[in-house]
Design a protein around this motif. Structure first.
Motif, PDB file in Angstrom:
ATOM      1  N   TYR A   1       3.177  57.046 -44.524  1.00 43.89           N
ATOM      2  CA  TYR A   1       3.910  55.781 -44.473  1.00 43.89           C
ATOM      3  C   TYR A   1       4.610  55.463 -45.803  1.00 43.89           C
ATOM      4  O   TYR A   1       5.898  55.119 -45.966  1.00 43.89           O
ATOM      5  CB  TYR A   1       3.412  54.471 -43.802  1.00 43.89           C
ATOM      6  N   LEU A   2       3.725  55.330 -46.866  1.00 43.49           N
ATOM      7  CA  LEU A   2       3.931  54.908 -48.220  1.00 43.49           C
ATOM      8  C   LEU A   2       4.857  56.093 -48.810  1.00 43.49           C
ATOM      9  O   LEU A   2       5.942  55.741 -49.370  1.00 43.49           O
ATOM     10  CB  LEU A   2       2.763  54.879 -49.123  1.00 43.49           C
ATOM     11  N   ASN A   3       4.450  57.303 -48.520  1.00 41.26           N
ATOM     12  CA  ASN A   3       5.149  58.472 -49.193  1.00 41.26           C
ATOM     13  C   ASN A   3       6.702  58.338 -48.698  1.00 41.26           C
ATOM     14  O   ASN A   3       7.623  58.522 -49.327  1.00 41.26           O
ATOM     15  CB  ASN A   3       4.445  59.626 -48.882  1.00 41.26           C
ATOM     16  N   ARG A   4       6.829  58.203 -47.400  1.00 43.59           N
ATOM     17  CA  ARG A   4       8.263  58.275 -46.897  1.00 43.59           C
ATOM     18  C   ARG A   4       8.904  57.013 -47.391  1.00 43.59           C
ATOM     19  O   ARG A   4      10.217  56.999 -47.691  1.00 43.59           O
ATOM     20  CB  ARG A   4       8.295  58.112 -45.339  1.00 43.59           C
ATOM     21  N   ASN A   5       8.403  55.889 -47.403  1.00 39.93           N
ATOM     22  CA  ASN A   5       9.066  54.573 -47.936  1.00 39.93           C
ATOM     23  C   ASN A   5       9.464  55.010 -49.394  1.00 39.93           C
ATOM     24  O   ASN A   5      10.497  54.421 -49.890  1.00 39.93           O
ATOM     25  CB  ASN A   5       8.080  53.364 -47.647  1.00 39.93           C
ATOM     26  N   VAL A   6       8.537  55.330 -50.401  1.00 39.58           N
ATOM     27  CA  VAL A   6       8.916  55.560 -51.881  1.00 39.58           C
ATOM     28  C   VAL A   6      10.176  56.582 -51.951  1.00 39.58           C
ATOM     29  O   VAL A   6      11.115  56.360 -52.402  1.00 39.58           O
ATOM     30  CB  VAL A   6       7.854  56.282 -52.266  1.00 39.58           C
ATOM     31  N   ILE A   7      10.186  57.705 -51.079  1.00 38.19           N
ATOM     32  CA  ILE A   7      11.107  58.713 -51.142  1.00 38.19           C
ATOM     33  C   ILE A   7      12.537  58.044 -50.762  1.00 38.19           C
ATOM     34  O   ILE A   7      13.662  58.033 -51.349  1.00 38.19           O
ATOM     35  CB  ILE A   7      10.968  60.013 -50.288  1.00 38.19           C
ATOM     36  N   ARG A   8      12.478  57.292 -49.744  1.00 37.48           N
ATOM     37  CA  ARG A   8      13.625  56.720 -49.104  1.00 37.48           C
ATOM     38  C   ARG A   8      14.288  55.524 -49.896  1.00 37.48           C
ATOM     39  O   ARG A   8      15.273  55.600 -50.260  1.00 37.48           O
ATOM     40  CB  ARG A   8      13.462  56.082 -47.453  1.00 37.48           C
ATOM     41  N   LYS A   9      13.270  54.604 -50.746  1.00 31.84           N
ATOM     42  CA  LYS A   9      13.925  53.705 -51.610  1.00 31.84           C
ATOM     43  C   LYS A   9      14.353  54.272 -52.844  1.00 31.84           C
ATOM     44  O   LYS A   9      15.490  53.879 -53.101  1.00 31.84           O
ATOM     45  CB  LYS A   9      12.472  52.977 -51.837  1.00 31.84           C
ATOM     46  N   VAL A  10      13.857  55.467 -53.332  1.00 30.63           N
ATOM     47  CA  VAL A  10      14.183  56.029 -54.482  1.00 30.63           C
ATOM     48  C   VAL A  10      15.342  56.802 -54.199  1.00 30.63           C
ATOM     49  O   VAL A  10      16.451  56.866 -55.275  1.00 30.63           O
ATOM     50  CB  VAL A  10      13.092  56.829 -55.305  1.00 30.63           C
ATOM     51  N   ALA A  11      15.703  57.374 -52.985  1.00 30.59           N
ATOM     52  CA  ALA A  11      16.707  58.113 -52.887  1.00 30.59           C
ATOM     53  C   ALA A  11      17.995  57.228 -52.728  1.00 30.59           C
ATOM     54  O   ALA A  11      19.116  57.796 -53.453  1.00 30.59           O
ATOM     55  CB  ALA A  11      16.465  58.630 -51.407  1.00 30.59           C
ATOM     56  N   GLN A  12      17.789  55.801 -52.139  1.00 31.15           N
ATOM     57  CA  GLN A  12      19.112  55.328 -52.169  1.00 31.15           C
ATOM     58  C   GLN A  12      19.216  54.480 -53.487  1.00 31.15           C
ATOM     59  O   GLN A  12      20.609  54.303 -53.888  1.00 31.15           O
ATOM     60  CB  GLN A  12      18.884  53.699 -51.260  1.00 31.15           C
ATOM     61  N   LYS A  13      18.240  54.349 -54.465  1.00 30.76           N
ATOM     62  CA  LYS A  13      18.402  53.761 -55.654  1.00 30.76           C
ATOM     63  C   LYS A  13      18.918  54.834 -56.768  1.00 30.76           C
ATOM     64  O   LYS A  13      19.548  54.523 -57.739  1.00 30.76           O
ATOM     65  CB  LYS A  13      17.481  53.136 -56.166  1.00 30.76           C
TER      66      LYS A  13
ATOM     67  N   ALA B   1      10.806  66.688 -45.432  1.00 34.00           N
ATOM     68  CA  ALA B   1      10.399  65.919 -44.203  1.00 34.00           C
ATOM     69  C   ALA B   1      11.037  64.430 -44.193  1.00 34.00           C
ATOM     70  O   ALA B   1      11.279  64.030 -42.964  1.00 34.00           O
ATOM     71  CB  ALA B   1       8.783  65.694 -44.730  1.00 34.00           C
ATOM     72  N   TYR B   2      11.534  63.905 -45.304  1.00 31.49           N
ATOM     73  CA  TYR B   2      11.758  62.466 -45.272  1.00 31.49           C
ATOM     74  C   TYR B   2      13.330  62.157 -45.555  1.00 31.49           C
ATOM     75  O   TYR B   2      13.806  61.304 -45.339  1.00 31.49           O
ATOM     76  CB  TYR B   2      11.017  61.695 -46.250  1.00 31.49           C
ATOM     77  N   ALA B   3      13.945  63.154 -46.520  1.00 31.16           N
ATOM     78  CA  ALA B   3      15.037  63.044 -47.002  1.00 31.16           C
ATOM     79  C   ALA B   3      16.106  64.372 -47.036  1.00 31.16           C
ATOM     80  O   ALA B   3      16.277  64.998 -48.420  1.00 31.16           O
ATOM     81  CB  ALA B   3      14.953  62.379 -48.377  1.00 31.16           C
ATOM     82  N   PRO B   4      16.329  64.955 -46.012  1.00 37.13           N
ATOM     83  CA  PRO B   4      17.046  66.337 -46.044  1.00 37.13           C
ATOM     84  C   PRO B   4      18.720  65.855 -46.538  1.00 37.13           C
ATOM     85  O   PRO B   4      18.975  66.858 -47.330  1.00 37.13           O
ATOM     86  CB  PRO B   4      17.201  66.472 -44.449  1.00 37.13           C
ATOM     87  N   ASP B   5      18.688  64.672 -46.496  1.00 37.82           N
ATOM     88  CA  ASP B   5      20.467  64.442 -47.463  1.00 37.82           C
ATOM     89  C   ASP B   5      20.276  64.431 -48.699  1.00 37.82           C
ATOM     90  O   ASP B   5      21.064  65.015 -49.358  1.00 37.82           O
ATOM     91  CB  ASP B   5      20.720  62.943 -46.982  1.00 37.82           C
ATOM     92  N   VAL B   6      19.083  64.293 -49.164  1.00 36.52           N
ATOM     93  CA  VAL B   6      18.911  64.352 -50.702  1.00 36.52           C
ATOM     94  C   VAL B   6      18.720  65.771 -51.101  1.00 36.52           C
ATOM     95  O   VAL B   6      19.525  66.361 -52.154  1.00 36.52           O
ATOM     96  CB  VAL B   6      17.481  63.604 -51.133  1.00 36.52           C
ATOM     97  N   LEU B   7      18.035  66.620 -50.378  1.00 37.20           N
ATOM     98  CA  LEU B   7      17.957  68.046 -50.438  1.00 37.20           C
ATOM     99  C   LEU B   7      19.324  68.551 -50.534  1.00 37.20           C
ATOM    100  O   LEU B   7      19.569  69.552 -51.323  1.00 37.20           O
ATOM    101  CB  LEU B   7      17.086  68.801 -49.488  1.00 37.20           C
ATOM    102  N   GLU B   8      20.148  67.998 -49.443  1.00 35.75           N
ATOM    103  CA  GLU B   8      21.468  68.868 -49.434  1.00 35.75           C
ATOM    104  C   GLU B   8      22.363  68.501 -50.702  1.00 35.75           C
ATOM    105  O   GLU B   8      22.998  69.405 -51.393  1.00 35.75           O
ATOM    106  CB  GLU B   8      22.196  68.262 -48.247  1.00 35.75           C
ATOM    107  N   SER B   9      22.162  67.375 -51.223  1.00 37.53           N
ATOM    108  CA  SER B   9      22.870  66.877 -52.314  1.00 37.53           C
ATOM    109  C   SER B   9      22.671  67.831 -53.719  1.00 37.53           C
ATOM    110  O   SER B   9      23.392  68.225 -54.531  1.00 37.53           O
ATOM    111  CB  SER B   9      22.707  65.470 -52.560  1.00 37.53           C
ATOM    112  N   PHE B  10      21.146  68.073 -53.634  1.00 45.05           N
ATOM    113  CA  PHE B  10      20.658  68.766 -54.905  1.00 45.05           C
ATOM    114  C   PHE B  10      21.248  70.435 -54.611  1.00 45.05           C
ATOM    115  O   PHE B  10      21.581  71.100 -55.705  1.00 45.05           O
ATOM    116  CB  PHE B  10      19.173  68.842 -54.913  1.00 45.05           C
ATOM    117  N   GLN B  11      21.312  70.815 -53.222  1.00 44.58           N
ATOM    118  CA  GLN B  11      21.597  72.106 -53.162  1.00 44.58           C
ATOM    119  C   GLN B  11      23.381  72.386 -53.482  1.00 44.58           C
ATOM    120  O   GLN B  11      23.685  73.330 -54.128  1.00 44.58           O
ATOM    121  CB  GLN B  11      21.453  72.313 -51.629  1.00 44.58           C
ATOM    122  N   LYS B  12      24.030  71.216 -53.203  1.00 38.18           N
ATOM    123  CA  LYS B  12      25.445  71.431 -53.503  1.00 38.18           C
ATOM    124  C   LYS B  12      25.469  71.259 -55.132  1.00 38.18           C
ATOM    125  O   LYS B  12      26.396  71.945 -55.496  1.00 38.18           O
ATOM    126  CB  LYS B  12      26.093  70.020 -52.751  1.00 38.18           C
TER     127      LYS B  12
END
Length: 397
Positions: free
Chosen positions: A34-46, A82-93
């Protein structure tokens, strides 16, 4: 060749859930999903999503003249999947443009280089395979060890793995009167180039940017370029190394950090003779001026630029030694869950949370820690490690 080399560390650990003494032998799952997902999603947006979009904008605007490099830990890659495939895709691009270089490191962002050559090699090769799998066969040629930890001996091991260059800190106690703005080579394996962080200019962005008590606040692109221009002409490479979370997380968007980066390339191109290069381009184009001797390991952490952020007190040493006592037994076990936990427990952050440096760097350690005190971090980790030891002994017997 006068060039700026931007490198970003991209890392998140798998944080351990609250684990009580009474859980030992009963609960074998250690990770706070729960904490790991929340941190990743929060930092992904920021940070991750807006900064990746900005870098893509700059790469396209300047037709590849603007370039950056990333070292993305395996634990971060696992969490992106696991939590941020959109972030992974942006790094891949970004990587697909050919102007964002990837570096290798240890898969679990570990301190294995200080303890076990075999485990170090194993984690580096696992990271190589993960990068290859996620980034269309990409194969890095430059190495970045966890938290820029480097010594002559670690450099030797990295040279043995075939890398052309390695990054580390331009520590004052190592350089003395010398400048970090040259390319150096490993003391024992001169074929390995060593790129040193210019910590003053890097930290102006990473740490001082929003500090209103700083004499040079506010930092503008023109001011920063004037500092670049003040560097002697014979010093060819300015390595700006920092955490990627500098952008939007450590320095919030409201500070103007994104606008600073958006306008920096234009200011550099318009008002200086500097270009931008990736670490592999620097290593290929710039000869080493001399060997650099680092008999005792350095890092980019804290004022001391040594290992005391992770291995500076009895708690850290006890946890570190107890963990690596298991290595020989681990080698006999073929169990993916045991192997996963072994690697994730090696992540340097767990030892960082146990740091008891309360003075100049104490607030930095507190900022990154999910625990109330270093002692809580130690007790929680040792409870988990006690259960893990029981599992390893059972499987290895």
């Amino acid at each position: 060749m006068r060039t700026v080399c931007f490198y970003f560390q991209v890392h998140q650990p798998f944080r351990i859930k609250p684990y009580r003494f009474f859980d030992i032998g009963e609960d074998h799952y250690y990770w706070d999903d729960y904490l790991n997902r929340n941190v990743i999603r929060k930092v992904a947006q920021k940070c991750y999503l807006p900064m990746n979009a900005l870098l893509m904008e700059l790469i396209q605007k300047y037709n590849g003249r603007f370039k950056v490099a990333f070292s993305i830990s395996g634990t971060f890659l696992d969490q992106m999947e696991a939590y941020a495939p959109d972030v992974l895709e942006s790094f891949q691009k970004l990587v697909a443009t050919g102007h964002a270089e990837l570096l290798n490191e240890t898969y679990s962002h570990s301190l294995a280089a200080l303890k076990s050559k075999e485990e170090f090699f194993s984690l580096v090769k696992k990271h190589q395979e993960k990068i290859k799998q996620l980034f269309n066969g990409y194969s890095p040629t430059v190495f970045r060890n966890t938290e820029l930890i480097y010594s002559d001996q670690i450099g030797e091991m990295v040279a043995e793995l075939g890398y052309q260059a390695m990054l580390t800190e331009g520590a004052k106690h190592v350089l003395g009167w010398k400048s970090p703005n040259y390319v150096y080579s490993n003391a024992n394996k001169p074929e390995l180039k060593v790129l040193l962080k210019n910590f003053r200019l890097s930290d102006d962005i990473a740490f001082r940017f929003s500090n209103k008590t700083w004499a040079d606040f506010p930092l503008t692109t023109d001011k920063f370029v004037s500092w670049l221009n003040a560097i002697p002409k014979e010093e060819q490479v300015v390595n700006l190394f920092m955490d990627y979370e500098t952008f939007g997380e450590h320095q919030w968007a409201e500070t103007g950090i994104f606008e600073f980066m958006r306008h920096l390339p234009e200011a550099v191109f318009r008002n200086s003779d500097f270009s931008f290069s990736t670490p592999s381009e620097v290593a290929s184009a710039v000869p080493a001026v001399s060997k650099i001797h680092v008999p005792t390991a350095i890092s980019w952490a804290d004022e001391e630029r040594d290992l005391t952020a992770w291995l500076g007190n009895d708690m850290q040493d006890e946890a570190f030694d107890r963990l690596y006592e298991l290595e020989k037994q681990i080698r006999k076990i073929d169990d993916p869950e045991i192997l996963r936990d072994w690697e994730y427990l090696q992540t340097s952050d767990h030892f960082y949370y146990m740091c008891t440096k309360f003075f100049s760097d104490g607030s930095v350690h507190e900022y990154f820690s999910p625990y109330d005190t270093p002692y809580d971090a130690f007790i929680n980790y040792m409870n988990v490690l006690s259960d893990f030891i029981l599992r390893v002994k059972e499987k290895a017997s």
